[in-house]
Design a protein around this motif. Sequence first.
Motif, PDB file in Angstrom:
ATOM      1  N   GLN A 159      13.310   0.860  -2.020  1.00  0.00           N
ATOM      2  CA  GLN A 159      14.115  -0.304  -1.665  1.00  0.00           C
ATOM      3  C   GLN A 159      14.520  -0.237  -0.194  1.00  0.00           C
ATOM      4  OE1 GLN A 159      14.721  -3.132  -3.290  1.00  0.00           O
ATOM      5  NE2 GLN A 159      15.782  -3.864  -1.479  1.00  0.00           N
ATOM      6  N   GLY A 160      14.935   0.934   0.260  1.00  0.00           N
ATOM      7  CA  GLY A 160      15.295   1.101   1.669  1.00  0.00           C
ATOM      8  C   GLY A 160      14.116   0.878   2.593  1.00  0.00           C
ATOM      9  N   ILE A 161      12.950   1.381   2.197  1.00  0.00           N
ATOM     10  CA  ILE A 161      11.732   1.194   3.004  1.00  0.00           C
ATOM     11  C   ILE A 161      11.359  -0.288   3.034  1.00  0.00           C
ATOM     12  CG2 ILE A 161       9.249   1.673   3.098  1.00  0.00           C
ATOM     13  CD1 ILE A 161      10.903   4.044   4.017  1.00  0.00           C
ATOM     14  N   LYS A 162      11.482  -0.969   1.894  1.00  0.00           N
ATOM     15  CA  LYS A 162      11.134  -2.396   1.837  1.00  0.00           C
ATOM     16  C   LYS A 162      12.039  -3.205   2.758  1.00  0.00           C
ATOM     17  CE  LYS A 162      10.164  -6.298  -1.191  1.00  0.00           C
ATOM     18  NZ  LYS A 162      10.013  -7.116  -0.042  1.00  0.00           N
ATOM     19  N   LEU A 174       2.011   9.355  -5.898  1.00  0.00           N
ATOM     20  CA  LEU A 174       2.251  10.757  -5.533  1.00  0.00           C
ATOM     21  C   LEU A 174       3.562  11.286  -6.129  1.00  0.00           C
ATOM     22  CD1 LEU A 174       1.025  10.731  -1.830  1.00  0.00           C
ATOM     23  CD2 LEU A 174      -0.149  11.695  -3.835  1.00  0.00           C
ATOM     24  N   ALA A 175       4.599  10.462  -6.163  1.00  0.00           N
ATOM     25  CA  ALA A 175       5.868  10.889  -6.765  1.00  0.00           C
ATOM     26  C   ALA A 175       5.679  11.144  -8.256  1.00  0.00           C
ATOM     27  CB  ALA A 175       6.954   9.842  -6.529  1.00  0.00           C
ATOM     28  N   MET A 208       0.834  -1.199   0.000  1.00  0.00           N
ATOM     29  CA  MET A 208       0.000   0.000   0.000  1.00  0.00           C
ATOM     30  C   MET A 208       0.873   1.256   0.000  1.00  0.00           C
ATOM     31  SD  MET A 208      -2.904   1.224   2.768  1.00  0.00           S
ATOM     32  CE  MET A 208      -3.805  -0.298   2.613  1.00  0.00           C
ATOM     33  N   PHE A 209       1.914   1.253   0.846  1.00  0.00           N
ATOM     34  CA  PHE A 209       2.821   2.390   0.921  1.00  0.00           C
ATOM     35  C   PHE A 209       3.472   2.643  -0.432  1.00  0.00           C
ATOM     36  CE2 PHE A 209       6.891   4.411   1.529  1.00  0.00           C
ATOM     37  CZ  PHE A 209       6.625   5.404   2.451  1.00  0.00           C
ATOM     38  N   SER A 210       3.975   1.573  -1.043  1.00  0.00           N
ATOM     39  CA  SER A 210       4.655   1.683  -2.323  1.00  0.00           C
ATOM     40  C   SER A 210       3.718   2.226  -3.404  1.00  0.00           C
ATOM     41  CB  SER A 210       5.201   0.305  -2.730  1.00  0.00           C
ATOM     42  OG  SER A 210       5.816   0.361  -3.978  1.00  0.00           O
ATOM     43  N   PHE A 211       2.502   1.705  -3.466  1.00  0.00           N
ATOM     44  CA  PHE A 211       1.521   2.168  -4.443  1.00  0.00           C
ATOM     45  C   PHE A 211       1.267   3.667  -4.288  1.00  0.00           C
ATOM     46  CE2 PHE A 211      -2.860   3.220  -5.501  1.00  0.00           C
ATOM     47  CZ  PHE A 211      -2.927   2.820  -6.823  1.00  0.00           C
ATOM     48  N   LEU A 212       1.022   4.103  -3.063  1.00  0.00           N
ATOM     49  CA  LEU A 212       0.746   5.530  -2.816  1.00  0.00           C
ATOM     50  C   LEU A 212       1.966   6.400  -3.122  1.00  0.00           C
ATOM     51  CD1 LEU A 212      -1.236   5.254   0.517  1.00  0.00           C
ATOM     52  CD2 LEU A 212      -2.142   5.946  -1.708  1.00  0.00           C
ATOM     53  N   TYR A 213       3.140   5.937  -2.708  1.00  0.00           N
ATOM     54  CA  TYR A 213       4.359   6.715  -2.929  1.00  0.00           C
ATOM     55  C   TYR A 213       4.622   6.881  -4.417  1.00  0.00           C
ATOM     56  CZ  TYR A 213       9.057   8.525  -2.344  1.00  0.00           C
ATOM     57  OH  TYR A 213      10.165   9.324  -2.391  1.00  0.00           O
ATOM     58  N   LEU A 214       4.517   5.783  -5.171  1.00  0.00           N
ATOM     59  CA  LEU A 214       4.741   5.857  -6.613  1.00  0.00           C
ATOM     60  C   LEU A 214       3.727   6.787  -7.285  1.00  0.00           C
ATOM     61  CD1 LEU A 214       5.569   2.132  -7.354  1.00  0.00           C
ATOM     62  CD2 LEU A 214       7.124   4.087  -7.624  1.00  0.00           C
ATOM     63  N   ILE A 225      10.767  14.245  -8.453  1.00  0.00           N
ATOM     64  CA  ILE A 225      11.607  13.231  -7.825  1.00  0.00           C
ATOM     65  C   ILE A 225      11.902  12.189  -8.890  1.00  0.00           C
ATOM     66  CG2 ILE A 225      11.756  11.530  -5.976  1.00  0.00           C
ATOM     67  CD1 ILE A 225       9.634  13.280  -4.493  1.00  0.00           C
ATOM     68  N   SER A 226      13.171  11.946  -9.138  1.00  0.00           N
ATOM     69  CA  SER A 226      13.557  11.055 -10.232  1.00  0.00           C
ATOM     70  C   SER A 226      13.151   9.611  -9.948  1.00  0.00           C
ATOM     71  CB  SER A 226      15.065  11.126 -10.472  1.00  0.00           C
ATOM     72  OG  SER A 226      15.754  10.429  -9.451  1.00  0.00           O
ATOM     73  N   GLU A 227      13.050   8.848 -11.009  1.00  0.00           N
ATOM     74  CA  GLU A 227      12.717   7.429 -10.885  1.00  0.00           C
ATOM     75  C   GLU A 227      13.794   6.701 -10.089  1.00  0.00           C
ATOM     76  OE1 GLU A 227      11.843   3.584 -13.741  1.00  0.00           O
ATOM     77  OE2 GLU A 227      11.609   5.585 -14.584  1.00  0.00           O
ATOM     78  N   THR A 228      15.046   7.095 -10.287  1.00  0.00           N
ATOM     79  CA  THR A 228      16.160   6.486  -9.552  1.00  0.00           C
ATOM     80  C   THR A 228      16.027   6.748  -8.058  1.00  0.00           C
ATOM     81  OG1 THR A 228      17.601   6.759 -11.460  1.00  0.00           O
ATOM     82  CG2 THR A 228      18.679   6.404  -9.338  1.00  0.00           C
ATOM     83  N   GLU A 229      15.724   7.996  -7.683  1.00  0.00           N
ATOM     84  CA  GLU A 229      15.528   8.335  -6.268  1.00  0.00           C
ATOM     85  C   GLU A 229      14.346   7.576  -5.688  1.00  0.00           C
ATOM     86  OE1 GLU A 229      16.667  12.903  -5.499  1.00  0.00           O
ATOM     87  OE2 GLU A 229      15.255  12.611  -7.160  1.00  0.00           O
ATOM     88  N   THR A 230      13.281   7.480  -6.453  1.00  0.00           N
ATOM     89  CA  THR A 230      12.079   6.788  -5.991  1.00  0.00           C
ATOM     90  C   THR A 230      12.371   5.316  -5.739  1.00  0.00           C
ATOM     91  OG1 THR A 230      10.624   8.331  -7.134  1.00  0.00           O
ATOM     92  CG2 THR A 230       9.715   6.169  -6.634  1.00  0.00           C
ATOM     93  N   LYS A 231      13.037   4.655  -6.684  1.00  0.00           N
ATOM     94  CA  LYS A 231      13.361   3.237  -6.532  1.00  0.00           C
ATOM     95  C   LYS A 231      14.283   3.000  -5.339  1.00  0.00           C
ATOM     96  CE  LYS A 231      12.693   1.730 -11.280  1.00  0.00           C
ATOM     97  NZ  LYS A 231      13.317   1.168 -12.489  1.00  0.00           N
TER      98      LYS A 231
END
Length: 79
Positions: free
Chosen positions: A61-64, A44-45, A36-42, A51-57
């Motif tokens: 990854q750190g959150i996961k 909103l980003a 759920m967090f990942s879906f919302l973050y992606l 915010i770049s795709e690299t930063e987002t990924k």
Amino acid sequence: MSCWNPLQSLLSSMKQACEILTRDPEGGAARIPFEMFSFLYLYLAGIDGEISETETKAFLQGIKEQADQHSGMVLIRHF
């Protein structure tokens, strides 16, 4: 003069989302599933667009990695 930071704005929105969507009691950890967090973050980003795709990924990854240590749940303190 303060400078607007898109990442801080996004993280503030994610904190509010966690507090709204959690099943934890009021004042609890405000955990939500990583999916759920990942879906919302992606989402909103993507809307933000600054915010770049690299930063987002890298961020997700750190959150996961942290969520994996907490039964797949993201806590506000993780970010």
